[in-house]
Every structure is written in structure tokens, then in C-alpha cells.
Enzyme design. Structure first.
Site, PDB file in Angstrom:
ATOM      1  N   LYS A  62      18.922  35.777 -16.654  1.00 56.10           N
ATOM      2  CA  LYS A  62      19.359  36.591 -15.510  1.00 56.10           C
ATOM      3  C   LYS A  62      20.642  36.019 -14.903  1.00 56.10           C
ATOM      4  CE  LYS A  62      15.929  34.554 -12.411  1.00 56.10           C
ATOM      5  NZ  LYS A  62      16.711  33.409 -11.938  1.00 56.10           N
ATOM      6  N   ARG A 114      12.239  36.614  -4.249  1.00 56.51           N
ATOM      7  CA  ARG A 114      11.271  36.068  -5.193  1.00 56.51           C
ATOM      8  C   ARG A 114       9.840  36.322  -4.749  1.00 56.51           C
ATOM      9  NH1 ARG A 114      14.994  31.974  -7.874  1.00 56.51           N
ATOM     10  NH2 ARG A 114      13.812  31.297  -9.665  1.00 56.51           N
ATOM     11  N   ARG A 130      19.003  24.225 -22.199  1.00 50.12           N
ATOM     12  CA  ARG A 130      20.041  24.750 -21.307  1.00 50.12           C
ATOM     13  C   ARG A 130      20.834  23.606 -20.662  1.00 50.12           C
ATOM     14  NH1 ARG A 130      18.619  28.786 -16.427  1.00 50.12           N
ATOM     15  NH2 ARG A 130      17.549  27.009 -15.513  1.00 50.12           N
ATOM     16  N   ARG A 179      19.424  20.493 -15.656  1.00 49.54           N
ATOM     17  CA  ARG A 179      18.745  20.559 -14.367  1.00 49.54           C
ATOM     18  C   ARG A 179      17.435  19.790 -14.402  1.00 49.54           C
ATOM     19  NH1 ARG A 179      18.835  26.775 -12.684  1.00 49.54           N
ATOM     20  NH2 ARG A 179      16.747  26.143 -12.066  1.00 49.54           N
ATOM     21  N   ARG A 185       7.042  27.022 -13.199  1.00 50.65           N
ATOM     22  CA  ARG A 185       7.952  28.052 -12.678  1.00 50.65           C
ATOM     23  C   ARG A 185       7.608  29.428 -13.247  1.00 50.65           C
ATOM     24  NH1 ARG A 185      13.293  25.548 -14.505  1.00 50.65           N
ATOM     25  NH2 ARG A 185      14.308  27.394 -13.649  1.00 50.65           N
TER      26      ARG A 185
HETATM   27  P1  AMP Z   1      16.653  29.180 -10.119  1.00 49.74           P
HETATM   28  O1  AMP Z   1      17.947  28.472 -10.313  1.00 49.74           O
HETATM   29  O2  AMP Z   1      16.822  30.612  -9.725  1.00 49.74           O
HETATM   30  O3  AMP Z   1      15.733  29.013 -11.309  1.00 49.74           O
HETATM   31  O4  AMP Z   1      15.934  28.449  -8.872  1.00 49.74           O
HETATM   32  C1  AMP Z   1      15.615  27.076  -8.928  1.00 49.74           C
HETATM   33  C2  AMP Z   1      14.590  26.739  -7.865  1.00 49.74           C
HETATM   34  O5  AMP Z   1      15.132  27.016  -6.560  1.00 49.74           O
HETATM   35  C3  AMP Z   1      13.315  27.546  -7.933  1.00 49.74           C
HETATM   36  O6  AMP Z   1      12.383  27.014  -8.865  1.00 49.74           O
HETATM   37  C4  AMP Z   1      12.818  27.417  -6.485  1.00 49.74           C
HETATM   38  O7  AMP Z   1      12.275  26.139  -6.238  1.00 49.74           O
HETATM   39  C5  AMP Z   1      14.130  27.500  -5.708  1.00 49.74           C
HETATM   40  N1  AMP Z   1      14.456  28.901  -5.342  1.00 49.74           N
HETATM   41  C6  AMP Z   1      15.499  29.647  -5.809  1.00 49.74           C
HETATM   42  N2  AMP Z   1      15.518  30.859  -5.252  1.00 49.74           N
HETATM   43  C7  AMP Z   1      14.469  30.894  -4.391  1.00 49.74           C
HETATM   44  C8  AMP Z   1      13.934  31.887  -3.523  1.00 49.74           C
HETATM   45  N3  AMP Z   1      14.476  33.114  -3.413  1.00 49.74           N
HETATM   46  N4  AMP Z   1      12.823  31.566  -2.792  1.00 49.74           N
HETATM   47  C9  AMP Z   1      12.263  30.352  -2.870  1.00 49.74           C
HETATM   48  N5  AMP Z   1      12.701  29.375  -3.692  1.00 49.74           N
HETATM   49  C10 AMP Z   1      13.793  29.631  -4.447  1.00 49.74           C
END
Ligand code: AMP
Length: 226
Positions: A13, A88, A127, A160, A171
Site C-alpha cells: 500500500k 486503522r 523490505r 524497520r 501486525r
Molecule cells: P505502518 O508503517 O503503516 O506499517 O505502521 C507502523 C506502525 O505504526 C503500526 O504497526 C502501528 O504501531 C503504528 N501506526 C501507524 N498508523 C497507525 C494508526 N492509524 N493508528 C494506530 N497506530 C498506527
């Protein structure tokens, strides 16, 4: 033009949201990046978010909604934007509706990136991303030209800390429990287009252009790719 990109972690995404932002020249808002920046700056929000992120859990709603509001306040919402990583859960979806309604704006399209669970773990463990410009690489499918160095800005790439297998699995579980209901909500509203997260990387721009064109969001001949 307001587009939300949804999908499980590792669905691609981020890559798609980034491409749409570039093609349509609208700002890209990546909630994960906003949070990671807050963590590396050591801000109060970052200190609160860090543990949740390391465990692959959702950061509390009040914190992410506050950060999003702050970001959106600085944008001209009428010009549009692409949103990756928000909302989310249902509470965040309602908060987003509320913010947009106050500005007389609405979501035009929700792209749902679909990918099989077993592809996700392999993909995320390979990644690498650029901490500086956000470019995303995959050691097998899209390696950087020079080992560990970002093609776009020359920074050293990182893995990461939440791209570890146990955290990845957590996740994915959080996605099905919390974020899937958001998708169902947007499906009922008629806003969702599904796209495959397993297309070859060079086919993605054409697929995105086609969808944007079909939804009359941007005439194809006005789209540009950097
Ligand atoms: P992502 O890079 O989108 O995979 O996000 C990495 C981490 O950031 C996630 O596993 C959550 O811990 C946190 N995170 C990102 N977006 C949100 C959101 N909208 N609400 C809550 N936690 C978030």
C-alpha cells in the site's frame, strides 16, 4: 481528490500511495512515517508511540488522530491528498469523516490492496526503506542499484524494527481484527476498488492510472510519473 489506501502490512500500500501522490501531484500523508519521525525526534508523542509500534500494536487513537489533524490543518484539503496507514480502526474512520465534513470535503476513493498472508511475511522480512525520503525497496524484487543505498537520495537504507517475523505476524492479526471493519464500512459506502498487491512492480503505475481514470479522478493524459 482524496484517496485512502488500505491493506495489510506488506501489501504494497505504501508503494501505491506514493505513486499516486507523485502521479497526481498531491501530498502524501503516511501515518507510520509521521509516527516514526516523532519517535526519532524524541517528542512526547513519539515517546508514547514507541512501545506500541515495536510490539506491532496500534498507537492510541487520541494520539494518531491528533497528529493527523495537525498535518491536515497545514494542507489545502480542497487540493486533495493520499492517505496511507489511516484510518486503522472504526474510531479513526469516524474521526476522519468528521474532520473532512467540517471542511466540506469527502473521500473519493478507497483502494484496497489485496495480498495473501503467506506472501506478507517473506516480503516484509526482505523490505528495506529509506529513512530520509521514504523510498521502499525489496532485496529480491526491487533491490537498490548500490547495496544498502537509496537510489533516489543516496541515504543508507534501513530495515524497520517492526519487520521482524513475530512482530509481522502480530501486525497481520491486528489488521484483521481492527482494520478489516473499516474496509467493510467503506465497501458499504461504495468507495472501494480492490487491487492486487502481487503485481510486478513495473505494471503498477498503469493499473493505478486505469483506476483513477475510471473513477474520473484525473484525466490520464494529465498524469505524470517522476
Ligand atoms: P505502518 O508503517 O503503516 O506499517 O505502521 C507502523 C506502525 O505504526 C503500526 O504497526 C502501528 O504501531 C503504528 N501506526 C501507524 N498508523 C497507525 C494508526 N492509524 N493508528 C494506530 N497506530 C498506527
Amino acid at each position: 481528490m482524496i484517496i485512502v489506501v488500505l491493506g495489510p502490512p506488506g501489501s504494497g500500500k505504501g508503494t501505491r500511495a506514493r505513486l499516486i501522490g507523485q502521479m497526481c501531484q498531491v501530498p502524501l500523508i503516511v501515518m507510520g512515517d509521521i509516527l516514526r519521525d516523532a519517535v526519532s525526534e524524541g517528542s512526547e508523542e513519539g515517546k508514547r508511540a514507541k512501545g506500541y509500534m515495536e510490539r506491532g500494536e496500534l498507537v492510541p487513537d487520541d494520539l494518531v488522530i491528533g497528529l493527523l489533524e495537525e498535518k491536515l490543518r497545514r494542507l489545502n484539503l480542497k487540493r486533495g491528498f493520499v492517505l496511507d496507514g489511516f484510518p486503522r480502526n472504526l474510531k479513526q474512520a469516524e474521526a476522519l469523516d468528521h474532520i473532512l465534513r467540517d471542511e466540506g470535503a469527502d473521500i473519493d476513493l478507497v483502494l484496497n490492496v489485496v495480498v495473501k498472508d503467506d506472501v506478507i511475511v517473506e516480503r516484509l522480512s526482505l523490505r528495506r526503506s529509506c529513512p530520509h525520503c521514504g523510498a521502499i525497496y525489496h532485496l529480491k524484487d526491487k533491490p537498490p542499484l548500490k547495496d544498502e543505498i537509496c537510489d533516489e537520495c543516496g541515504s543508507r537504507l534501513i530495515q524497520r524494527s517492526d519487520d521482524r517475523e513475530d512482530v509481522i505476524r502480530h501486525r497481520i492479526m491486528v489488521y484483521y481484527k481492527e482494520t478489516k471493519p473499516v474496509l467493510d464500512r467503506y465497501i458499504k459506502m461504495g468507495k472501494v476498488v480492490e487491487i492486487s498487491g502481487e503485481l510486478m512492480i513495473d505494471k503498477i503505475p498503469d493499473e493505478l492510472k486505469k483506476i483513477l481514470h475510471e473513477r474520473r479522478l484525473f484525466p490520464v493524459d494529465k498524469l505524470t510519473i517522476k
